[in-house]
Write a protein that holds these residues in place. Structure first.
Motif, PDB file in Angstrom:
ATOM      1  N   UNK A 274      34.889 -28.419  28.326  1.00  0.00           N
ATOM      2  CA  UNK A 274      33.527 -28.932  28.432  1.00  0.00           C
ATOM      3  C   UNK A 274      32.890 -28.438  29.729  1.00  0.00           C
ATOM      4  N   UNK A 275      32.444 -27.190  29.704  1.00  0.00           N
ATOM      5  CA  UNK A 275      31.796 -26.586  30.866  1.00  0.00           C
ATOM      6  C   UNK A 275      30.361 -26.244  30.507  1.00  0.00           C
ATOM      7  N   UNK A 276      29.396 -26.686  31.287  1.00  0.00           N
ATOM      8  CA  UNK A 276      27.993 -26.422  30.959  1.00  0.00           C
ATOM      9  C   UNK A 276      27.587 -24.998  31.298  1.00  0.00           C
ATOM     10  N   UNK A 277      26.414 -24.625  30.825  1.00  0.00           N
ATOM     11  CA  UNK A 277      25.758 -23.371  31.211  1.00  0.00           C
ATOM     12  C   UNK A 277      24.562 -23.761  32.066  1.00  0.00           C
ATOM     13  N   UNK A 278      24.472 -23.183  33.275  1.00  0.00           N
ATOM     14  CA  UNK A 278      23.418 -23.593  34.202  1.00  0.00           C
ATOM     15  C   UNK A 278      23.082 -22.436  35.136  1.00  0.00           C
ATOM     16  N   UNK A 279      21.945 -22.542  35.852  1.00  0.00           N
ATOM     17  CA  UNK A 279      21.579 -21.504  36.827  1.00  0.00           C
ATOM     18  C   UNK A 279      22.621 -21.405  37.932  1.00  0.00           C
ATOM     19  N   UNK A 280      22.647 -20.295  38.664  1.00  0.00           N
ATOM     20  CA  UNK A 280      23.664 -20.109  39.706  1.00  0.00           C
ATOM     21  C   UNK A 280      23.566 -21.134  40.822  1.00  0.00           C
ATOM     22  N   UNK A 281      24.734 -21.543  41.323  1.00  0.00           N
ATOM     23  CA  UNK A 281      24.797 -22.421  42.475  1.00  0.00           C
ATOM     24  C   UNK A 281      25.034 -21.610  43.736  1.00  0.00           C
ATOM     25  N   UNK A 282      25.737 -22.185  44.698  1.00  0.00           N
ATOM     26  CA  UNK A 282      25.968 -21.498  45.967  1.00  0.00           C
ATOM     27  C   UNK A 282      26.945 -20.338  45.827  1.00  0.00           C
ATOM     28  N   UNK A 283      27.857 -20.441  44.870  1.00  0.00           N
ATOM     29  CA  UNK A 283      28.925 -19.449  44.763  1.00  0.00           C
ATOM     30  C   UNK A 283      29.018 -18.884  43.350  1.00  0.00           C
ATOM     31  N   UNK A 284      29.443 -17.630  43.266  1.00  0.00           N
ATOM     32  CA  UNK A 284      29.838 -17.028  41.996  1.00  0.00           C
ATOM     33  C   UNK A 284      31.339 -16.773  42.063  1.00  0.00           C
ATOM     34  N   UNK A 285      32.023 -17.147  41.013  1.00  0.00           N
ATOM     35  CA  UNK A 285      33.476 -16.995  40.935  1.00  0.00           C
ATOM     36  C   UNK A 285      33.814 -16.106  39.754  1.00  0.00           C
ATOM     37  N   UNK A 286      34.637 -15.095  40.013  1.00  0.00           N
ATOM     38  CA  UNK A 286      35.136 -14.211  38.963  1.00  0.00           C
ATOM     39  C   UNK A 286      36.557 -14.673  38.648  1.00  0.00           C
ATOM     40  N   UNK A 287      36.766 -15.397  37.545  1.00  0.00           N
ATOM     41  CA  UNK A 287      38.081 -15.982  37.280  1.00  0.00           C
ATOM     42  C   UNK A 287      39.180 -14.928  37.207  1.00  0.00           C
ATOM     43  N   UNK A 288      40.388 -15.348  37.515  1.00  0.00           N
ATOM     44  CA  UNK A 288      41.542 -14.465  37.442  1.00  0.00           C
ATOM     45  C   UNK A 288      41.636 -13.828  36.059  1.00  0.00           C
ATOM     46  N   UNK A 289      42.132 -12.598  36.024  1.00  0.00           N
ATOM     47  CA  UNK A 289      42.215 -11.860  34.774  1.00  0.00           C
ATOM     48  C   UNK A 289      43.059 -12.539  33.712  1.00  0.00           C
ATOM     49  N   UNK A 290      44.077 -13.294  34.115  1.00  0.00           N
ATOM     50  CA  UNK A 290      44.901 -14.003  33.127  1.00  0.00           C
ATOM     51  C   UNK A 290      44.078 -15.069  32.412  1.00  0.00           C
ATOM     52  N   UNK A 291      43.207 -15.749  33.140  1.00  0.00           N
ATOM     53  CA  UNK A 291      42.344 -16.775  32.557  1.00  0.00           C
ATOM     54  C   UNK A 291      41.379 -16.134  31.560  1.00  0.00           C
ATOM     55  N   UNK A 292      40.793 -15.007  31.961  1.00  0.00           N
ATOM     56  CA  UNK A 292      39.834 -14.318  31.088  1.00  0.00           C
ATOM     57  C   UNK A 292      40.530 -13.793  29.844  1.00  0.00           C
ATOM     58  N   UNK A 312      28.435 -16.206  27.072  1.00  0.00           N
ATOM     59  CA  UNK A 312      29.214 -15.059  26.626  1.00  0.00           C
ATOM     60  C   UNK A 312      29.797 -14.251  27.783  1.00  0.00           C
ATOM     61  N   UNK A 313      29.564 -14.684  29.021  1.00  0.00           N
ATOM     62  CA  UNK A 313      29.988 -13.921  30.199  1.00  0.00           C
ATOM     63  C   UNK A 313      31.002 -14.737  30.995  1.00  0.00           C
ATOM     64  N   UNK A 314      32.007 -14.059  31.542  1.00  0.00           N
ATOM     65  CA  UNK A 314      33.114 -14.757  32.199  1.00  0.00           C
ATOM     66  C   UNK A 314      32.807 -15.198  33.630  1.00  0.00           C
ATOM     67  N   UNK A 315      31.715 -14.732  34.230  1.00  0.00           N
ATOM     68  CA  UNK A 315      31.403 -15.191  35.577  1.00  0.00           C
ATOM     69  C   UNK A 315      31.080 -16.681  35.569  1.00  0.00           C
ATOM     70  N   UNK A 316      31.553 -17.364  36.598  1.00  0.00           N
ATOM     71  CA  UNK A 316      31.298 -18.790  36.758  1.00  0.00           C
ATOM     72  C   UNK A 316      30.542 -19.028  38.057  1.00  0.00           C
ATOM     73  N   UNK A 317      29.970 -20.216  38.183  1.00  0.00           N
ATOM     74  CA  UNK A 317      29.271 -20.579  39.411  1.00  0.00           C
ATOM     75  C   UNK A 317      29.619 -22.008  39.780  1.00  0.00           C
ATOM     76  N   UNK A 318      29.393 -22.345  41.052  1.00  0.00           N
ATOM     77  CA  UNK A 318      29.694 -23.696  41.500  1.00  0.00           C
ATOM     78  C   UNK A 318      29.254 -23.901  42.935  1.00  0.00           C
ATOM     79  N   UNK A 319      29.471 -25.113  43.418  1.00  0.00           N
ATOM     80  CA  UNK A 319      29.103 -25.453  44.785  1.00  0.00           C
ATOM     81  C   UNK A 319      30.258 -25.261  45.754  1.00  0.00           C
ATOM     82  N   UNK A 320      31.440 -24.933  45.228  1.00  0.00           N
ATOM     83  CA  UNK A 320      32.607 -24.687  46.066  1.00  0.00           C
ATOM     84  C   UNK A 320      33.529 -23.722  45.316  1.00  0.00           C
ATOM     85  N   UNK A 321      34.428 -23.075  46.058  1.00  0.00           N
ATOM     86  CA  UNK A 321      35.373 -22.120  45.476  1.00  0.00           C
ATOM     87  C   UNK A 321      36.709 -22.832  45.260  1.00  0.00           C
ATOM     88  N   UNK A 322      37.290 -22.757  44.055  1.00  0.00           N
ATOM     89  CA  UNK A 322      38.585 -23.391  43.812  1.00  0.00           C
ATOM     90  C   UNK A 322      39.656 -22.869  44.766  1.00  0.00           C
TER      91      UNK A 322
END
Length: 401
Positions: A274-292, A312-322
């Motif tokens: 359950x992950x929403x689709x929303x405009x970019x936050x402070x950070x863009x995260x490119x998930x690890x290749x295994x996750x993708x 449809x795109x694997x880039x994620x965004x958020x207010x902090x980096x995991x």
């Protein structure tokens, strides 16, 4: 294809004279500039075994970042390329020991013994049998794993009453690496048919089409995609009839720590997506290749409170980096036209630019040359598609949390 070792080569390399010869050849530089003189020297002293000696030393040097105690092992070129990294093999051996305590494990394509070596080290595994059809690789395995039970046998001919079977089919066809299910040797269908009534693990290249595997072969086990330090290493198919309720997909992300330990994060398809689709936050995260590769981007986002820029795109965004992840702090959103990019980057004194692209037909190297950057600041440009429009994000150089 590399040098084709023979049994006589292996006998020589494992002899007292061969061990001393390896010690002497190891002291040589064997670089592009010294190779002619080095080969001449080795040939003068050790012909006709000069190629076996030189290639063994070169393979050992290549293997140091991949395999523990590689300086003492024997390899063929293909066997080294396909050998499972020690970190990955050790983690798998621990999982087998935990899930099947006291089991007898058979590695039916043991090759030069990299996986067998980790299995025999486990106290919670009662026994290990390795087998391979190739007599040269088997002879190397006997050197690499002294005292192990090793047999020459076809992988599709069971040689023991093993509780758990591991197979790693050859991933090359006509001298080239293959991702086609049909090209694996021994065949995947043959392995599933022969060992389908017991826990079976089949290692494969991460690019295998596991969706076709499920549709065409009826595989209903778990597909595990594993990465190590950012590089996707393998897909492992768990046809585990002894356990129930396994998630269909699993991503295992391994990261080496400065203290020599390894961090492990696992995401499965049993978790919320359950992950929403929303405009970019402070950070863009490119998930690890295994996750993708495992199709678990939304699951990863839900776990870490992130969101997608486009469904449809694997880039994620958020207010902090995991934790442990690499993120890019957004400085500015721009268009993808070269002129707009050049203006934005010049205004920020960009001189060194990392370009990441998903969903757009852009060659990063060609674009970087066209931008003609002359500044001094390192930046990252993330280019992607949101809806039907291309968009760029000028970011600070990647930071790992």
């Amino acid at each position: 294809m590399g040098y084709q070792f023979t049994i006589d080569d292996v006998d020589f390399l494992t002899s007292r004279h061969g061990a001393k010869a390896l010690e002497n050849v190891t002291a040589l530089e064997l670089s592009a500039s010294s190779m002619i003189s080095d080969v001449s020297q080795v040939k003068c002293r050790y012909a006709p075994r000069e190629a076996a000696l030189i290639e063994t030393v070169r393979y050992r040097r290549r293997a140091r970042v991949k395999l523990r105690d590689a300086q003492d092992m024997l390899f063929t070129d293909d066997a080294l390329q396909q050998a499972t990294p020690t970190t990955v093999a050790s983690l798998r051996a621990a999982e087998i020991g935990a899930r099947f305590p006291g089991s007898l494990v058979a590695d039916v394509t043991c090759s030069i013994g990299a996986e067998v070596r980790e299995l025999v080290a486990r106290q919670d595994i009662s026994g290990v049998v390795g087998s391979d059809i190739d007599p040269v690789r088997l002879a190397m395995a006997r050197h690499n794993v002294p005292g192990a039970t090793l047999l020459r046998a076809d992988a599709l001919t069971p040689t023991s009453r093993a509780d758990v079977v591991i197979a790693d089919p050859a991933r090359r066809a006509g001298g080239s690496r293959t991702f086609r299910i049909e090209d694996l040797q021994p065949s995947l269908l043959g392995l599933l048919t022969t060992y389908g009534e017991q826990p079976l693990l089949v290692k494969s290249a991460p690019g295998i089409d596991y969706l076709a595997l499920r549709a065409r072969f009826g595989f209903d086990g778990q597909v595990q995609i594993t990465s190590l330090d950012g590089g996707v290493r393998e897909a492992c198919l768990w046809n585990d009839v002894a356990s129930e309720g396994l998630a269909a997909q699993r991503a295992t992300v391994l990261r080496s720590r400065p203290d020599g330990t390894v961090g492990v994060e696992e995401i499965t398809s049993a978790e919320s997506d359950d992950a929403p689709v929303a405009p970019p936050g402070d950070w863009i995260i490119d998930p690890d290749g295994a996750v993708v590769r495992a199709g678990l981007v939304r699951h990863y986002a839900a776990r870490h409170g992130l969101w997608q820029l486009d469904p449809q795109i694997a880039y994620l965004s958020g207010d902090a980096v995991p934790p442990g992840e690499r993120g890019f702090r957004v400085l500015e959103q721009v268009g993808v036209a070269e002129r707009a990019l050049r203006t934005a980057l010049a205004a920020r004194d960009c001189g060194t630019l990392e370009i990441l692209v998903r969903g757009l037909d852009v060659d990063p190297d060609r674009l970087r040359k066209k931008l003609k950057l002359k500044g001094s600041r390192p930046l990252t440009l993330v280019m992607t598609r949101i809806g039907k429009s291309g968009v760029g994000f000028v970011c600070e150089a990647g930071v790992r949390a």
